[in-house]
Design an enzyme around this catalytic site. Sequence first.
Site: not given
Ligand code: FAD
Length: 514
Positions: A91, A154, A267
């Site tokens: 994400h 969120d 918020e």
């Molecule tokens: P990924 O996108 O898969 O990875 C993100 C980064 O972290 C990459 O660099 C990856 O290599 C690294 N990573 C992934 N897993 C691990 C692990 N286990 N150990 C170490 N590194 C790792 N953020 C907020 O704070 N608050 C919100 O309310 C919020 N709402 C969101 C709503 C939507 C619809 C979206 C798309 C994003 C939102 N985000 C929010 C952002 C979100 O927290 C970040 O984009 C987060 O990185 C996404 O998590 P993911 O698991 O998909 O990580």
Amino acid sequence: ECLELERFVQDNDVESKPVDDISSICKSLDLKGSIDCVCDGSGIAAKDFGGMQSVRALALIRPAGAEDVALIVKAAALSPNLTVAARGNGHSINGQAMADGGLVIDMRSTKENHFKLLTINGSPYIDVSGGALWEDVLKRCVSEFGLAPRSWTDYLNLTVGGTLSNAGISGQTFRYGPQTSNVTELEVVTGKGDIITCSETENSELFFGVLGGLGQFGIITRARILLQPAPDMARWVRVVYADFEDFSRDVEFLVSLPAGESFDYVEGFVLVNSDDLVNGWPQVPMDPTHKFDPTLIPPNTGSVLYCIEVVLNYRKTDPPSTVDEAVSRLLGQLAFVKGLKFEVDVSYAEFLLRVKAQEEVAKANGIWDNPHPWLNLFISKSHIADFDQAVFKKLVKDGVGGPMLVYPMLRNKWDNRTSVVLPEGDIFYIVAFLRSTVYPKGPEVEKLVAKNREIVQVCREKGLDFKLYLPQYQCQEDWKRHFGNQWSRFEERKRVFDPMAILAPGQKIFKRRV
Ligand code: FAD
């Protein structure tokens, strides 16, 4: 000057890299999990929510647990150029979980690991996998134990490891700090392939480094999360403001009240002062029976309005009058536009899963999979009024085709030993432009990316104190500016925990070293 917030333009040196022989690597690894060759660039390894970048990984690996992750990192270290990206739920917006010609680890394959309840010094904790989704943590903690984490995002279709690598923020952050302030122990696989347990007192440099560390120092395979009793219900309220000064004074007042005397969630967002379906008044009502009466908006109000969104949690056994009284005592101290108040009662889980309902609608409309050129910034309280003047009231006065969040947080709830960097001052705001694209009906993605760049440029020109949240830069000079006086600490942590710069290459902070 290097470009930021832009589509990644592939380096020539990336293309001329020798392609590692994936089949020999597969054979040498004795994994409990599985490996998929993704040489054609298809599949999840080349996709993220941002939908603006796609690079080809060599393989997608589904580990069974930390031992597999360690084997993968160690195998990469033996090659001169292989990198490893943990992919949470993909994400990210700008390819942060991708690995060009490298190995992508699908952390979701470990989602069932751990899930163990513990009591430490009388407080409940849950051990979960770094690849667990927050939604599953919520559902299982509530249904199995009647307990829940304190600090959320969120949207919950994000992994624990993915949000802890950034911060993890929402309307509870003012009270409990970000998610990174609510974990007490991690199990991490470092860039050397070591499996290390860390906490505030054990391997603390790794613990704090990894929190907000953008995946640079280790892959989180387990996190210990503090829990509290889960409430049953949420009284969910929105009130509208015509004036930014009133809005910011009131929202700062709410986040500054002592625990027990304020709401459980605070918020805010900006909306366009029009009947526009996506950007305007229809964003405010939460229930079909709610009617937004625009005649209540004071004359001479500008192009945008502001909304404070709050929640009071309660138990089903609480007498309704105590909930009503607590809510009206707090709202009674606020200067929102009379009559522009909306409220509903929903279950605690329904509130926390509110964005999922929007996701379902967006999926049905076919826009969920479109590109999302999002921009997130932390802005110092001392500059938020300037930001309002220059950006909300000018650059985005017609909306961004999605939510524009703005709400304050308290710096003292953030631990400055983590890798996150923040603006100065006791209070700072998160501002989020959560753009959706509907091209060809709307502008092209490039134009929206350029608008984001313009916002950042205006902040720089006006000398506003800000930091990007979920930062994305193309070259190390910009990263150095982002980290400011924290850069040397960040660099030193990299040198110690991932000296060959194997991990999270999609962040584009460090180049792979031999
Ligand atoms: P990924 O996108 O898969 O990875 C993100 C980064 O972290 C990459 O660099 C990856 O290599 C690294 N990573 C992934 N897993 C691990 C692990 N286990 N150990 C170490 N590194 C790792 N953020 C907020 O704070 N608050 C919100 O309310 C919020 N709402 C969101 C709503 C939507 C619809 C979206 C798309 C994003 C939102 N985000 C929010 C952002 C979100 O927290 C970040 O984009 C987060 O990185 C996404 O998590 P993911 O698991 O998909 O990580």
